[in-house]
Design a protein around this motif. Structure first.
Motif, mmCIF file in Angstrom:
data_model
loop_
_atom_site.group_PDB
_atom_site.id
_atom_site.type_symbol
_atom_site.label_atom_id
_atom_site.label_comp_id
_atom_site.label_asym_id
_atom_site.label_seq_id
_atom_site.Cartn_x
_atom_site.Cartn_y
_atom_site.Cartn_z
ATOM 1 N N GLY A 391 0.817 -1.203 0.000
ATOM 2 C CA GLY A 391 0.000 0.000 0.000
ATOM 3 C C GLY A 391 0.851 1.254 0.000
ATOM 4 O O GLY A 391 1.985 1.264 0.477
ATOM 5 N N GLY A 392 0.316 2.318 -0.538
ATOM 6 C CA GLY A 392 1.040 3.585 -0.598
ATOM 7 C C GLY A 392 0.151 4.687 -1.120
ATOM 8 O O GLY A 392 -1.003 4.458 -1.502
ATOM 9 N N PRO A 393 0.676 5.917 -1.164
ATOM 10 C CA PRO A 393 -0.131 7.055 -1.633
ATOM 11 C C PRO A 393 -0.495 6.961 -3.111
ATOM 12 O O PRO A 393 -1.504 7.530 -3.534
ATOM 13 C CB PRO A 393 0.767 8.264 -1.352
ATOM 14 C CG PRO A 393 2.158 7.711 -1.274
ATOM 15 C CD PRO A 393 2.014 6.340 -0.727
ATOM 16 N N LYS A 394 0.311 6.238 -3.905
ATOM 17 C CA LYS A 394 0.063 6.189 -5.341
ATOM 18 C C LYS A 394 -0.558 4.879 -5.813
ATOM 19 O O LYS A 394 -0.937 4.764 -6.974
ATOM 20 C CB LYS A 394 1.376 6.423 -6.102
ATOM 21 C CG LYS A 394 1.962 7.810 -5.888
ATOM 22 C CD LYS A 394 3.214 7.996 -6.720
ATOM 23 C CE LYS A 394 3.801 9.394 -6.530
ATOM 24 N NZ LYS A 394 5.036 9.587 -7.342
ATOM 25 N N HIS A 395 -0.629 3.897 -4.932
ATOM 26 C CA HIS A 395 -1.222 2.620 -5.330
ATOM 27 C C HIS A 395 -1.842 1.950 -4.110
ATOM 28 O O HIS A 395 -1.389 2.129 -2.973
ATOM 29 C CB HIS A 395 -0.175 1.699 -5.969
ATOM 30 C CG HIS A 395 1.087 1.567 -5.161
ATOM 31 N ND1 HIS A 395 1.237 0.681 -4.111
ATOM 32 C CD2 HIS A 395 2.262 2.237 -5.241
ATOM 33 C CE1 HIS A 395 2.442 0.792 -3.598
ATOM 34 N NE2 HIS A 395 3.091 1.738 -4.260
ATOM 35 N N SER A 403 -14.514 -4.216 -2.739
ATOM 36 C CA SER A 403 -14.975 -5.576 -3.031
ATOM 37 C C SER A 403 -13.773 -6.430 -3.404
ATOM 38 O O SER A 403 -12.682 -5.924 -3.676
ATOM 39 C CB SER A 403 -15.997 -5.579 -4.172
ATOM 40 O OG SER A 403 -15.371 -5.299 -5.417
ATOM 41 N N LEU A 404 -13.990 -7.748 -3.415
ATOM 42 C CA LEU A 404 -12.912 -8.678 -3.749
ATOM 43 C C LEU A 404 -12.398 -8.457 -5.163
ATOM 44 O O LEU A 404 -11.221 -8.735 -5.453
ATOM 45 C CB LEU A 404 -13.412 -10.119 -3.591
ATOM 46 C CG LEU A 404 -12.366 -11.223 -3.701
ATOM 47 C CD1 LEU A 404 -11.419 -11.189 -2.511
ATOM 48 C CD2 LEU A 404 -13.021 -12.594 -3.818
ATOM 49 N N ASN A 405 -13.253 -7.942 -6.032
ATOM 50 C CA ASN A 405 -12.854 -7.716 -7.427
ATOM 51 C C ASN A 405 -11.765 -6.655 -7.555
ATOM 52 O O ASN A 405 -11.069 -6.587 -8.571
ATOM 53 C CB ASN A 405 -14.062 -7.317 -8.265
ATOM 54 C CG ASN A 405 -15.108 -8.415 -8.315
ATOM 55 O OD1 ASN A 405 -14.775 -9.602 -8.267
ATOM 56 N ND2 ASN A 405 -16.371 -8.031 -8.407
ATOM 57 N N GLU A 406 -11.609 -5.825 -6.538
ATOM 58 C CA GLU A 406 -10.571 -4.799 -6.550
ATOM 59 C C GLU A 406 -9.267 -5.289 -5.915
ATOM 60 O O GLU A 406 -8.258 -4.605 -5.973
ATOM 61 C CB GLU A 406 -11.069 -3.547 -5.818
ATOM 62 C CG GLU A 406 -12.291 -2.901 -6.476
ATOM 63 C CD GLU A 406 -12.756 -1.668 -5.727
ATOM 64 O OE1 GLU A 406 -12.025 -1.234 -4.805
ATOM 65 O OE2 GLU A 406 -13.835 -1.153 -6.041
ATOM 66 N N PHE A 407 -9.321 -6.462 -5.301
ATOM 67 C CA PHE A 407 -8.111 -7.036 -4.703
ATOM 68 C C PHE A 407 -7.178 -7.552 -5.802
ATOM 69 O O PHE A 407 -7.613 -7.864 -6.905
ATOM 70 C CB PHE A 407 -8.468 -8.218 -3.795
ATOM 71 C CG PHE A 407 -9.097 -7.830 -2.485
ATOM 72 C CD1 PHE A 407 -9.714 -6.610 -2.302
ATOM 73 C CD2 PHE A 407 -9.081 -8.714 -1.426
ATOM 74 C CE1 PHE A 407 -10.308 -6.270 -1.102
ATOM 75 C CE2 PHE A 407 -9.672 -8.388 -0.215
ATOM 76 C CZ PHE A 407 -10.285 -7.164 -0.055
ATOM 77 N N GLU A 408 -5.925 -7.646 -5.481
ATOM 78 C CA GLU A 408 -4.961 -8.340 -6.340
ATOM 79 C C GLU A 408 -4.616 -9.662 -5.665
ATOM 80 O O GLU A 408 -3.467 -9.941 -5.320
ATOM 81 C CB GLU A 408 -3.731 -7.470 -6.563
ATOM 82 C CG GLU A 408 -4.043 -6.188 -7.331
ATOM 83 C CD GLU A 408 -2.786 -5.419 -7.690
ATOM 84 O OE1 GLU A 408 -2.029 -5.913 -8.548
ATOM 85 O OE2 GLU A 408 -2.582 -4.357 -7.097
ATOM 86 N N LEU A 409 -5.659 -10.470 -5.510
ATOM 87 C CA LEU A 409 -5.549 -11.702 -4.747
ATOM 88 C C LEU A 409 -4.619 -12.712 -5.410
ATOM 89 O O LEU A 409 -3.951 -13.489 -4.721
ATOM 90 C CB LEU A 409 -6.947 -12.312 -4.562
ATOM 91 C CG LEU A 409 -7.072 -13.509 -3.627
ATOM 92 C CD1 LEU A 409 -6.560 -13.175 -2.235
ATOM 93 C CD2 LEU A 409 -8.533 -13.979 -3.556
ATOM 94 N N GLU A 410 -4.583 -12.691 -6.755
ATOM 95 C CA GLU A 410 -3.720 -13.647 -7.441
ATOM 96 C C GLU A 410 -2.250 -13.432 -7.066
ATOM 97 O O GLU A 410 -1.468 -14.385 -6.941
ATOM 98 C CB GLU A 410 -3.912 -13.568 -8.959
ATOM 99 C CG GLU A 410 -3.419 -12.302 -9.627
ATOM 100 C CD GLU A 410 -4.348 -11.117 -9.458
ATOM 101 O OE1 GLU A 410 -4.009 -10.029 -9.974
ATOM 102 O OE2 GLU A 410 -5.409 -11.276 -8.822
ATOM 103 N N LYS A 411 -1.847 -12.164 -6.855
ATOM 104 C CA LYS A 411 -0.465 -11.888 -6.446
ATOM 105 C C LYS A 411 -0.191 -12.427 -5.042
ATOM 106 O O LYS A 411 0.899 -12.945 -4.748
ATOM 107 C CB LYS A 411 -0.189 -10.384 -6.500
ATOM 108 C CG LYS A 411 -0.229 -9.796 -7.901
ATOM 109 C CD LYS A 411 0.082 -8.310 -7.873
ATOM 110 C CE LYS A 411 0.052 -7.717 -9.280
ATOM 111 N NZ LYS A 411 0.320 -6.261 -9.279
#
Length: 440
Positions: A391-395, A403-411
């Motif tokens: 996490g950070g100010p730019k990402h 929602s889960l669809n916004e997660f980068e769960l695969e990473k």
């Protein structure tokens, strides 16, 4: 119905119930495997084969209970209320007590003569205190120390393994041999047998530590995997499966694989290897760790597929409708993780029971379930660290969003796959160094 906030006496009652459940389950799962295995004669090949079968069917029985919990009990809680689910669970436990007591006259019972934790602490404290003294006894004087007589914890016809009834301490973990020097208060005097027992426990700890990451992967079955399935089509024909019942998949796989492993795979392995166990305990645990690596890779691949469907079905996502992809894709990661759990848990229980000193078997088998608890805690720590680092100010963080669809769960799954692979390499290092203590 929305969740209601509780505090005060209601919250205290809730937490009291949860901690009592944890205490009860910990006591049962910690002592029952050792108690059951001790009913079988470990001094004969036939008895040792029966003991191996017992551990397989112990895991099988746990899976059968879990199957009822994630199907019937979940359905009752969803349709009748949570109080009914807790009531059925309470009734089942009450009924199990007279069933267990019915066999009291037939059980082989070991007379308790003190906590093994007391022995471990006494040896460690004595070793540390003696290290701080100025004068030291020579190694020859240590080697000549005879076993100090103490109340026997075993039956008179029990044959102790040679490593524990030796009149002199072994050369491994020499630091602990200092506990034998008689420069302490009477309460800290240790026997050679006690020192050797503590050495055995310390030697199996690296194997225990290597299973924590596996249980960290298992934690994903009841968290992110359930969330994934909740966004997918959970219908099987006319039946709509609640996401909370998804753990039925690994449970069913264990129920199928446990008898198959015991009656097909092990006999074939015995004929192939000409050994009593067919597959050694450490090999079995290693297979489970490899399967956990595969499971995390499969989970990442399934999430990539789910994300692709999300991108192609923006309308369904916006309307809140399930994605046009069946939740059965999730079953693949459950298949591998369920298989990994079977191989590792049953292998770990038998390994700890066989290798641990007779007076510490319950403590050793309890480590299997301590690994499970530590794996779940580690999962929470890793999720927090991942969000903190990514996490950070730019990402955004990998595991944050509306929602889960916004997660980068695969990473995250690929990260768990890499950690599991490194953990397996770590396990191979310790497994190669380990020398089996006995066959009884």
């Amino acid at each position: 119905m929305p969740c209601q906030h509780v505090d005060g006496s209601k919250a205290a009652l809730l937490y009291l119930g949860l901690y009592l459940v944890a205490l009860g389950v910990g006591g049962i799962k910690g002592s029952l495997p050792a108690h059951g295995a001790e009913q079988l004669d470990g001094t004969t090949p036939h008895g040792r084969k029966q003991r191996s079968t017992f551990f397989n069917y112990f895991v099988f029985s746990l899976a059968c209970g879990a199957l009822i919990a994630v199907t019937l009990v979940v359905w009752i809680e969803d349709n009748k209320g949570w109080q009914w689910g807790f009531g059925i669970s309470t009734l089942a436990i009450l009924l199990s007590i007279p069933v267990f007591l019915c066999g009291s006259s037939c059980y082989r019972n070991k007379i308790p003569l003190g906590s093994p934790l007391t022995t471990i602490c006494k040896v460690l404290v004595a070793s540390v205190l003696n290290s701080c003294t100025i004068s030291r006894s020579s190694n020859n004087s240590i080697a000549s120390i005879a076993i100090i007589s103490s109340p026997s914890q075993f039956t008179e016809n029990t044959k102790l393994p040679s490593s524990l009834d030796s009149p002199s301490p072994s050369e491994s973990l020499v630091f602990l041999n200092r506990a034998l020097e008689i420069e302490y208060p009477q309460t800290l005097k240790c026997t050679v047998q006690q020192v050797e027992e503590v050495k055995v426990v310390i030697k199996i700890l690296p194997i225990f530590a290597c299973t924590i990451v596996l249980n960290c992967c298992l934690a994903q079955l009841s968290t992110f995997s359930v969330q994934q399935a909740a966004t997918m089509d959970t219908s099987i024909g006319t039946l709509k499966v609640p996401p909370s019942s998804l753990p039925v998949f690994p449970v069913v796989f264990i129920i199928v694989l446990a008898p198959l492993y015991d009656h097909v795979i092990v006999p074939y392995a015995r004929r192939l290897t000409k050994s009593e166990t067919g597959i050694s305990h450490l090999q079995r645990i290693g297979v489970g760790l490899v399967l956990s690596v595969v499971a995390m890779a499969v989970a990442a691949s399934v999430e990539i597929k789910r994300k692709r469907v999300v991108n192609e079905s923006a309308g369904s996502v916006d309307s809140g409708e399930p994605l046009p992809v069946t939740f059965l894709w999730i079953a693949f990661q459950y298949l591998f993780l369920g298989s990994a759990d079977l191989f590792t848990l049953a292998g770990l229980l038998e390994f700890f029971f066989t290798e641990a000193p007779l007076s510490m078997r319950s403590l050793a088998t309890s480590l299997s379930f301590a690994s499970l608890a530590m794996g779940y805690y580690l999962s929470t720590v890793i999720v927090s660290l991942v969000n903190g680092v990514t996490g950070g100010p730019k990402h955004k963080a990998w595991l944050s969003g509306s929602s889960l669809n916004e997660f980068e769960l695969e990473k995250f799954y690929w990260l768990m796959c890499a950690l599991s692979a490194l953990n397996f390499v770590h396990y191979v290092f310790w497994a190669k160094k380990y020398k089996y203590r006995s066959t009884t």
